[in-house]
Design an enzyme around this catalytic site. Structure first.
Site, PDB file in Angstrom:
ATOM      1  N   ILE A 101       0.835  -1.212   0.000  1.00  0.00           N
ATOM      2  CA  ILE A 101       0.000   0.000   0.000  1.00  0.00           C
ATOM      3  C   ILE A 101       0.870   1.263   0.000  1.00  0.00           C
ATOM      4  O   ILE A 101       0.591   2.221  -0.725  1.00  0.00           O
ATOM      5  CB  ILE A 101      -0.974  -0.017   1.201  1.00  0.00           C
ATOM      6  CG1 ILE A 101      -1.930  -1.199   1.041  1.00  0.00           C
ATOM      7  CG2 ILE A 101      -1.734   1.306   1.308  1.00  0.00           C
ATOM      8  CD1 ILE A 101      -2.826  -1.443   2.237  1.00  0.00           C
ATOM      9  N   TYR A 136      13.007   3.219   0.847  1.00  0.00           N
ATOM     10  CA  TYR A 136      13.193   4.349  -0.061  1.00  0.00           C
ATOM     11  C   TYR A 136      14.429   4.145  -0.945  1.00  0.00           C
ATOM     12  O   TYR A 136      14.424   4.486  -2.135  1.00  0.00           O
ATOM     13  CB  TYR A 136      13.309   5.659   0.720  1.00  0.00           C
ATOM     14  CG  TYR A 136      12.058   5.995   1.503  1.00  0.00           C
ATOM     15  CD1 TYR A 136      10.791   5.744   0.964  1.00  0.00           C
ATOM     16  CD2 TYR A 136      12.114   6.558   2.773  1.00  0.00           C
ATOM     17  CE1 TYR A 136       9.640   6.037   1.675  1.00  0.00           C
ATOM     18  CE2 TYR A 136      10.962   6.867   3.483  1.00  0.00           C
ATOM     19  CZ  TYR A 136       9.732   6.597   2.935  1.00  0.00           C
ATOM     20  OH  TYR A 136       8.589   6.903   3.634  1.00  0.00           O
TER      21      TYR A 136
END
Lengths: 171, 171
Positions: A101, A136
């Protein structure tokens, strides 16, 4: 992900504000910064959905239940001469993690950034948050290691605003 | 400051764009980042003075000659529930330093921030730029030492934008 779980990402509306504020508080708890949250429903309604919006939000739902959000605004790079998309908050509730998500929220933001002509997406990460940093980095994000953000608020901001003449501050 | 030197701070207009771009290039030289500047006069005109402005600028003049600028935009703090003023660039030409012009630009920005209802002013500083850091600390600014900004651009941004399904990225 189980075959019967449906993920949906959509733009937030004013009706989502109480849910957004609950998410902001949960994120602040996770960041150990809950004491810094003073935002109210009225603040968010005015600044996201009033006549002069300064930020925008996406809501992520799992089986029609909101489980996360992203809040962003557009900044500007003088070097690129183009806007950028700045991600202020990204949050997925712990029970809904591991389903992709967060990645879907980021992908939607990347599409918004390109559609607006942005040269880049940026966001700040707490240095101890290694799970987030690893995620990230996998996406190809790079740290601005040579820069530190400085902040002026409260009395220091008011004192600076009160300076009227060149004699007040020497650089 | 000599008695006959007049400092003026005003909002930039579209006629200032070539001068602003020259200042941006000088600042990038000072920051040893000149290779990163790809902005054009057209980019700045569109993004500062077009139908959808994403940033604003102030011009500082000494005896009617432009000698510096500040470029800023409004960001948003979810914790405060209020906008903030983000200073992207602050620059005063070396011969005009020491007269308080940088301080006057910052003071004008602080007044703009308070007028807009901002909770804070923020900006990023290169860690080696100790003269700037000393100046900002004297004003009462505090560093966000626990945070690092991550950036996604170029192919990494396009790759992320191309992710359509939850299967594409697992967090």
């Amino acid at each position: 992900m189980k075959q019967d779980q449906m993920i949906d990402i959509r733009e937030a509306t004013e009706q989502d504000v109480p849910q957004l504020l609950a998410f902001i508080r949960e994120l602040a708890e996770y960041e150990r910064l809950a004491h810094q949250v003073v935002a109210t429903v009225e603040d968010l309604s005015r600044n996201l959905f009033g006549p002069q919006p300064c930020a925008h939000a996406l809501v992520a739902s799992l089986d029609s239940h909101p489980v996360g959000f992203a809040l962003y605004f557009y900044n500007f790079s003088t070097f690129l001469g183009r806007p950028g998309l700045y991600l202020e908050d990204l949050y997925v509730r712990p029970p809904a993690r591991g389903l992709g998500i967060g990645g879907q929220l980021l992908a939607r933001l990347a599409r918004l950034a390109l559609a607006r002509g942005c040269g880049r997406m940026e966001w700040a990460v707490l240095d101890w948050n290694q799970p987030a940093i690893g995620f990230y980095r996998k996406l190809g994000a790079t740290p601005n290691d040579d820069w530190t953000t400085y902040r002026l608020s409260g009395n220091a901001l008011r004192d600076l605003a009160a300076v009227e003449s060149a004699a007040g501050i020497s650089d």
